[in-house]
Design a protein around this motif. Structure first.
Motif, PDB file in Angstrom:
ATOM      1  N   ASN A   1       0.777  -1.159  -0.119  1.00  0.00           N
ATOM      2  CA  ASN A   1       0.204   0.354  -0.404  1.00  0.00           C
ATOM      3  C   ASN A   1       1.035   1.232   0.233  1.00  0.00           C
ATOM      4  O   ASN A   1       0.457   2.040   0.574  1.00  0.00           O
ATOM      5  CB  ASN A   1      -0.503   0.534   1.193  1.00  0.00           C
ATOM      6  CG  ASN A   1      -0.271  -0.246   2.822  1.00  0.00           C
ATOM      7  OD1 ASN A   1       0.828  -1.080   2.595  1.00  0.00           O
ATOM      8  ND2 ASN A   1      -1.051   0.736   3.032  1.00  0.00           N
TER       9      ASN A   1
ATOM     10  N   THR B   1      -9.442   6.136  -5.508  1.00  0.00           N
ATOM     11  CA  THR B   1      -9.836   3.951  -5.245  1.00  0.00           C
ATOM     12  C   THR B   1      -8.646   3.729  -6.651  1.00  0.00           C
ATOM     13  O   THR B   1      -8.678   4.024  -7.937  1.00  0.00           O
ATOM     14  CB  THR B   1     -10.956   3.736  -5.659  1.00  0.00           C
ATOM     15  OG1 THR B   1     -11.265   4.698  -4.223  1.00  0.00           O
ATOM     16  CG2 THR B   1     -11.241   2.381  -5.171  1.00  0.00           C
TER      17      THR B   1
ATOM     18  N   TRP C   1      -1.002   4.313   1.047  1.00  0.00           N
ATOM     19  CA  TRP C   1      -2.574   3.510   0.920  1.00  0.00           C
ATOM     20  C   TRP C   1      -3.080   3.166   2.107  1.00  0.00           C
ATOM     21  O   TRP C   1      -3.183   2.291   2.362  1.00  0.00           O
ATOM     22  CB  TRP C   1      -2.867   3.462  -0.639  1.00  0.00           C
ATOM     23  CG  TRP C   1      -2.441   4.710  -1.458  1.00  0.00           C
ATOM     24  CD1 TRP C   1      -0.977   5.389  -1.810  1.00  0.00           C
ATOM     25  CD2 TRP C   1      -3.308   5.055  -3.011  1.00  0.00           C
ATOM     26  NE1 TRP C   1      -0.946   5.317  -3.007  1.00  0.00           N
ATOM     27  CE2 TRP C   1      -2.299   5.856  -3.653  1.00  0.00           C
ATOM     28  CE3 TRP C   1      -4.284   4.979  -3.612  1.00  0.00           C
ATOM     29  CZ2 TRP C   1      -2.375   6.485  -5.014  1.00  0.00           C
ATOM     30  CZ3 TRP C   1      -4.866   6.139  -4.385  1.00  0.00           C
ATOM     31  CH2 TRP C   1      -4.248   5.878  -5.859  1.00  0.00           C
ATOM     32  N   ASN C   2      -5.310   3.697   2.171  1.00  0.00           N
ATOM     33  CA  ASN C   2      -5.877   2.648   2.659  1.00  0.00           C
ATOM     34  C   ASN C   2      -5.751   2.252   1.582  1.00  0.00           C
ATOM     35  O   ASN C   2      -5.540   1.534   0.600  1.00  0.00           O
ATOM     36  CB  ASN C   2      -7.211   3.621   2.989  1.00  0.00           C
ATOM     37  CG  ASN C   2      -7.133   4.917   4.176  1.00  0.00           C
ATOM     38  OD1 ASN C   2      -6.541   4.725   5.170  1.00  0.00           O
ATOM     39  ND2 ASN C   2      -6.826   6.148   3.701  1.00  0.00           N
ATOM     40  N   PHE C   3      -6.580   0.922   2.343  1.00  0.00           N
ATOM     41  CA  PHE C   3      -7.202   0.556   2.350  1.00  0.00           C
ATOM     42  C   PHE C   3      -8.109  -0.924   2.245  1.00  0.00           C
ATOM     43  O   PHE C   3      -8.602  -0.748   3.195  1.00  0.00           O
ATOM     44  CB  PHE C   3      -5.228  -1.112   2.223  1.00  0.00           C
ATOM     45  CG  PHE C   3      -5.474  -2.088   2.934  1.00  0.00           C
ATOM     46  CD1 PHE C   3      -5.637  -2.525   3.512  1.00  0.00           C
ATOM     47  CD2 PHE C   3      -4.428  -1.381   3.710  1.00  0.00           C
ATOM     48  CE1 PHE C   3      -5.779  -3.298   4.362  1.00  0.00           C
ATOM     49  CE2 PHE C   3      -4.118  -1.761   5.223  1.00  0.00           C
ATOM     50  CZ  PHE C   3      -4.677  -2.596   5.727  1.00  0.00           C
TER      51      PHE C   3
ATOM     52  N   PHE D   1      -6.992  -0.125  -2.919  1.00  0.00           N
ATOM     53  CA  PHE D   1      -6.336   1.179  -2.166  1.00  0.00           C
ATOM     54  C   PHE D   1      -7.111   2.414  -2.519  1.00  0.00           C
ATOM     55  O   PHE D   1      -7.364   2.936  -3.314  1.00  0.00           O
ATOM     56  CB  PHE D   1      -5.097   1.570  -2.684  1.00  0.00           C
ATOM     57  CG  PHE D   1      -4.012   0.448  -2.551  1.00  0.00           C
ATOM     58  CD1 PHE D   1      -3.288  -0.807  -1.925  1.00  0.00           C
ATOM     59  CD2 PHE D   1      -3.926  -0.523  -4.373  1.00  0.00           C
ATOM     60  CE1 PHE D   1      -3.031  -1.486  -1.598  1.00  0.00           C
ATOM     61  CE2 PHE D   1      -2.472  -2.404  -3.845  1.00  0.00           C
ATOM     62  CZ  PHE D   1      -2.615  -2.303  -2.409  1.00  0.00           C
ATOM     63  N   SER D   2      -6.839   3.354  -1.961  1.00  0.00           N
ATOM     64  CA  SER D   2      -7.573   4.797  -1.825  1.00  0.00           C
ATOM     65  C   SER D   2      -6.781   5.507  -0.954  1.00  0.00           C
ATOM     66  O   SER D   2      -5.974   5.178   0.417  1.00  0.00           O
ATOM     67  CB  SER D   2      -8.975   4.778  -1.488  1.00  0.00           C
ATOM     68  OG  SER D   2      -9.440   3.954   0.709  1.00  0.00           O
ATOM     69  N   ARG D   3      -6.988   7.432  -1.551  1.00  0.00           N
ATOM     70  CA  ARG D   3      -6.565   8.436  -0.337  1.00  0.00           C
ATOM     71  C   ARG D   3      -7.683   9.441  -1.319  1.00  0.00           C
ATOM     72  O   ARG D   3      -8.131   9.567  -2.653  1.00  0.00           O
ATOM     73  CB  ARG D   3      -5.320   8.139  -0.799  1.00  0.00           C
ATOM     74  CG  ARG D   3      -4.368   8.383  -2.087  1.00  0.00           C
ATOM     75  CD  ARG D   3      -2.494   9.105  -2.003  1.00  0.00           C
ATOM     76  NE  ARG D   3      -2.906   9.784  -1.255  1.00  0.00           N
ATOM     77  CZ  ARG D   3      -2.371  10.640  -1.546  1.00  0.00           C
ATOM     78  NH1 ARG D   3      -2.531  11.122  -2.946  1.00  0.00           N
ATOM     79  NH2 ARG D   3      -2.061  12.377  -0.772  1.00  0.00           N
TER      80      ARG D   3
ATOM     81  N   CYS E   1       0.949   1.554  -4.252  1.00  0.00           N
ATOM     82  CA  CYS E   1       0.496   0.676  -4.561  1.00  0.00           C
ATOM     83  C   CYS E   1       1.482   0.025  -5.151  1.00  0.00           C
ATOM     84  O   CYS E   1       0.917  -0.258  -6.473  1.00  0.00           O
ATOM     85  CB  CYS E   1      -0.622   1.237  -5.278  1.00  0.00           C
ATOM     86  SG  CYS E   1      -2.093   2.354  -4.554  1.00  0.00           S
TER      87      CYS E   1
ATOM     88  N   THR F   1      -7.770   0.180  -7.510  1.00  0.00           N
ATOM     89  CA  THR F   1      -7.980  -1.516  -7.662  1.00  0.00           C
ATOM     90  C   THR F   1      -6.850  -2.264  -7.568  1.00  0.00           C
ATOM     91  O   THR F   1      -7.084  -2.568  -9.491  1.00  0.00           O
ATOM     92  CB  THR F   1      -9.243  -1.520  -7.611  1.00  0.00           C
ATOM     93  OG1 THR F   1     -10.258  -0.725  -7.285  1.00  0.00           O
ATOM     94  CG2 THR F   1     -10.009  -3.386  -7.345  1.00  0.00           C
TER      95      THR F   1
END
Length: 353
Positions: A35, A153, A120-122, A135-137, A38, A155
């Motif tokens: 993460n 996002t 990144w968040n996941f 994965f998102s931010r 990515c 993916t």
């Protein structure tokens, strides 16, 4: 489908711990991605005899990535590729970005701290025949000079059909520009097997966007016929490399949509005859940047387990929008407005023959 998640360390100044996800299907193909940026750290693929090799350039631990690398496996954004002089205008508002590519003086891949430099968040989605990591931010208004709060996002997933998925989705609260891609370097013979010159490549592209000496598109659309960029029929890369200055490919080609599969257009087919491994690239994107890694020898890159990555030891097939599109009105638009959704998808399908 199997999933393994492990702690991979921390990045100073970022609160989210780094996690490494390893996905494996029943065919023996595995994908490792973290993460931080990515970044795809590993793709192990069996050859025609069932022997596995890692087919992407990369490192075996986080510390090596933090010391710097030429975008091995990373996401490139907020704008992948180059923007001339780091400047663009939207609705009479000018935006100034870093000019972080020393050789050309251009803005490249989102700047010195682009999307590849964030943790990144996941969220994990497990299906019977596939596993996806979402994965998102939030890229805040003004980050790296870009306008608008961009909610992104990315993916990355693996399925039982030996397909790796790279999907992007984004929304914004102000008009902005977006161009996202994965920047993996592939060598189907294995990351430690020398150059990709012997690989056979087919590109579903009859036209390309020529560039000036500063690596920015001139705005012309030219035929590949009669040039070293003509991979409309499958050819060994070495054959066309001899036609290129310095033996270098770093060009955006326009996907011609001559072959479809559902919503996806065929973009490229890459084949290594020694191992039998083949990679087919399908995408919704309009362009593909073919970079044969000829500049890798500009610095010393000691990759996975000390393997030295020299010129052309790996190549990129980056599905994306065209370089400098914000300054070229006739190129496919990279503008994203509030209320719209940016969505692009790419599949890398592995097989043997």
């Amino acid at each position: 489908m199997k999933l393994k998640q492990q702690n991979w360390g921390e990045v100073e100044g970022q609160s989210i711990p780094v996690q490494l996800f390893t996905l494996e299907n029943s065919q023996g193909l595995s994908l490792a991605v973290m993460n931080y940026g990515c970044i795809v750290t590993s793709i192990e693929v069996p050859d025609r005899d069932g022997q596995k090799a890692d087919v992407v350039l990369g490192y075996e631990n986080l510390d090596k990535y933090l010391q710097g690398h030429p975008f091995f496996g990373a996401v490139a954004g907020r704008y992948a590729n180059r923007i001339e002089n780091g400047c663009y205008t939207l609705d009479d508002q000018s935006f100034e970005l870093e000019t972080n590519e020393p050789l050309t003086g251009q803005h490249l891949h989102g700047g010195r701290k682009g999307f590849d430099k964030y943790v990144w968040n996941f969220a994990v989605e497990q299906q019977q025949d596939a596993i996806f990591i979402h994965f998102s931010r939030v890229s805040s208004d003004g980050e790296s000079g870009y306008g608008g709060n961009l909610v992104v996002t990315h993916t990355i997933g693996l399925d039982e059909s030996n397909q790796i998925h790279f999907n992007f989705r984004a929304i914004t609260d102000k008009p902005t520009v977006v161009n996202l891609c994965n920047h993996s370097y592939y060598n189907l013979a294995g990351h430690d097997s020398g150059t990709v010159d012997g690989h056979t490549l087919k590109l579903y592209a009859q036209f390309y966007t020529p560039v000036s000496e500063n690596a920015i598109p001139t705005g012309e659309i030219c035929s590949v016929l009669g040039t070293g960029l003509d991979f409309t029929q499958a050819k060994r890369i070495a054959e066309n490399k001899a036609c290129m200055p310095d033996g270098g490919f770093d060009h955006n080609l326009i996907i011609d949509a001559s072959k479809y599969e559902g919503e996806y257009k065929y973009a490229a087919e890459l084949y290594d005859s020694n191992s039998g491994r083949m990679m087919t690239v399908l995408t919704t994107q309009p362009g593909i940047q073919f970079y044969n890694g000829y500049k890798l020898s500009n610095k010393q890159w000691l990759g996975r387990h000390g393997e030295r990555y020299e010129s052309c030891y790996g190549m990129c097939l980056e599905t994306q929008h065209f370089p400098d599109s914000p300054n070229k009105a006739h190129f496919p638009s990279t503008r994203l407005n509030p209320g719209e959704v940016y969505e692009e998808k790419t599949i890398h399908r592995f097989s043997v023959k």
